[in-house]
Scaffold this motif. Structure first.
Motif, short mmCIF file in Angstrom:
data_model
loop_
_atom_site.label_atom_id
_atom_site.label_comp_id
_atom_site.label_asym_id
_atom_site.label_seq_id
_atom_site.Cartn_x
_atom_site.Cartn_y
_atom_site.Cartn_z
N THR A 120 0.83 -1.21 0.00
CA THR A 120 0.00 0.00 0.00
C THR A 120 0.86 1.25 0.00
O THR A 120 2.00 1.25 0.50
N GLN A 121 0.31 2.32 -0.57
CA GLN A 121 0.98 3.62 -0.60
C GLN A 121 -0.10 4.70 -0.67
O GLN A 121 -1.00 4.62 -1.51
N ASP A 122 -0.01 5.72 0.20
CA ASP A 122 -0.98 6.81 0.19
C ASP A 122 -0.73 7.74 -1.00
O ASP A 122 0.42 7.96 -1.40
N ALA A 123 -1.81 8.31 -1.51
CA ALA A 123 -1.69 9.33 -2.55
C ALA A 123 -1.20 10.63 -1.93
O ALA A 123 -1.39 10.87 -0.73
N PRO B 139 -0.54 9.38 -7.45
CA PRO B 139 -1.60 8.51 -6.96
C PRO B 139 -1.10 7.55 -5.88
O PRO B 139 0.10 7.31 -5.75
N GLY B 140 -2.05 7.01 -5.13
CA GLY B 140 -1.73 5.97 -4.16
C GLY B 140 -2.30 4.65 -4.63
O GLY B 140 -2.99 4.57 -5.65
N TRP B 141 -2.00 3.57 -3.88
CA TRP B 141 -2.49 2.26 -4.29
C TRP B 141 -2.63 1.31 -3.10
O TRP B 141 -2.04 1.52 -2.04
N ASP B 142 -3.42 0.29 -3.33
CA ASP B 142 -3.54 -0.85 -2.42
C ASP B 142 -3.62 -2.08 -3.31
O ASP B 142 -4.56 -2.23 -4.10
N VAL B 143 -2.61 -2.94 -3.23
CA VAL B 143 -2.55 -4.13 -4.08
C VAL B 143 -2.45 -5.35 -3.17
O VAL B 143 -1.57 -5.42 -2.31
N ARG B 144 -3.36 -6.31 -3.37
CA ARG B 144 -3.39 -7.50 -2.52
C ARG B 144 -4.13 -8.62 -3.24
O ARG B 144 -4.93 -8.39 -4.15
N TYR B 145 -3.85 -9.85 -2.81
CA TYR B 145 -4.58 -10.99 -3.35
C TYR B 145 -5.96 -11.05 -2.70
O TYR B 145 -6.15 -10.68 -1.53
N THR B 146 -6.92 -11.49 -3.49
CA THR B 146 -8.28 -11.64 -2.99
C THR B 146 -8.84 -12.99 -3.43
O THR B 146 -8.57 -13.46 -4.54
N ASP B 147 -9.63 -13.59 -2.55
CA ASP B 147 -10.27 -14.87 -2.88
C ASP B 147 -11.57 -14.67 -3.65
O ASP B 147 -12.09 -15.62 -4.26
N VAL C 132 5.39 -3.37 -6.05
CA VAL C 132 4.69 -2.22 -6.63
C VAL C 132 5.54 -0.98 -6.38
O VAL C 132 6.07 -0.79 -5.29
N TYR C 133 5.67 -0.14 -7.39
CA TYR C 133 6.41 1.12 -7.22
C TYR C 133 5.89 2.14 -8.22
O TYR C 133 5.12 1.81 -9.14
N LEU C 134 6.32 3.37 -8.04
CA LEU C 134 5.84 4.48 -8.87
C LEU C 134 6.94 5.00 -9.78
O LEU C 134 8.08 5.18 -9.36
N LEU C 135 6.59 5.24 -11.03
CA LEU C 135 7.45 5.94 -11.98
C LEU C 135 6.86 7.32 -12.23
O LEU C 135 5.66 7.52 -12.06
N GLU C 136 7.69 8.24 -12.67
CA GLU C 136 7.23 9.60 -12.92
C GLU C 136 7.49 10.02 -14.35
O GLU C 136 8.30 9.43 -15.06
N ALA C 137 6.79 11.11 -14.74
CA ALA C 137 6.95 11.75 -16.06
C ALA C 137 6.75 10.78 -17.22
O ALA C 137 7.69 10.52 -17.97
#
Length: 230
Positions: free
Chosen positions: A92-95, A127-135, A213-218
């Protein structure tokens, strides 16, 4: 025959002639050094000049990492990629506080040792994100189940977004289901759109394996990389 005068005027006249001759000779010598321009410095002043310093060259925009580019448009990382975690815990990462935009493009690609999903973001802030596995992969809002190929499903939620009429940005409008022929872990990606300030994306995978998960810019891009099974 010169007659000597008692008052010595003949001797004085001769001396006067000699002085005049010497003075005339001195004037001629001085006149030879004059260049006629009234400047007695002997040389004209040379105007100073300076060449403008070249402006720094712009970055060429190539943020490649040496990867083979895959089919995701050749997105690089621009900085060292984080290592894959040893487990499958959520990431997870906040926006940022000023984030407001939309996901405008989605790409999938194959790289050595992992598959990559890229969500391109347009707008202000990051932006922020939340990435996780879900059943139980399902659509947001309605809760309708989403069938995905594979044995596991990653749920991706993007924050810092708004409805396109509010942001003035055209949201991704391509096929809701995407896949790539050369991927080995990610089977397909499903775009669920934006609802109440969250954009949702689901990704089917062949197994529940580590991801990063990570962020790229431009431009801003959320990069999700899913490791090959051990």
């Amino acid at each position: 025959m010169v007659r000597a005068l008692p008052d010595g005027r003949t001797r004085n006249r001769a001396r006067g002639v000699l002085v005049v001759v010497l003075l005339l000779g001195g004037l001629v010598a001085c006149g030879g050094d004059d260049d006629g321009d009234g400047d007695d410095s002997g040389a004209d002043a040379t105007p100073s000049s300076s060449a403008a310093a070249p402006s720094p060259t712009d970055a060429d925009g190539d943020d490649g990492t040496g990867d083979d580019g895959g089919s995701d448009g050749g997105d690089g990382t621009g900085s060292p990629q984080p290592p894959f975690p040893a487990d499958t815990r959520p990431d997870t990462q906040d926006a940022s506080g000023d984030a407001l935009g939309n996901v405008t493009d989605i790409r999938i690609g194959r790289h050595e040792g992992y598959d990559r999903v890229v969500l391109e973001f347009e707008g202000t802030g990051t932006p922020g994100w939340d990435v996780r596995y879900t059943d139980q992969p399902a659509r947001q809002g309605s809760g309708e189940p989403v069938d995905l190929a594979g044995e596991a499903a990653l749920q991706v939620t993007v924050t810092g977004v708004g409805y396109p009429p509010d942001t003035g940005i055209v949201e991704y409008s391509g096929p809701p289901r995407l896949s790539a022929a050369d991927t080995e872990v990610v089977t397909e990606v499903f775009f669920d759109g934006t609802f109440e300030g969250v954009t949702a994306v689901l990704a089917g995978t062949r197994a529940e394996v580590p991801f990063r998960v990570y962020l790229l810019e431009a431009p801003a891009r959320i990069v999700i990389e899913v490791a090959d099974p051990a």
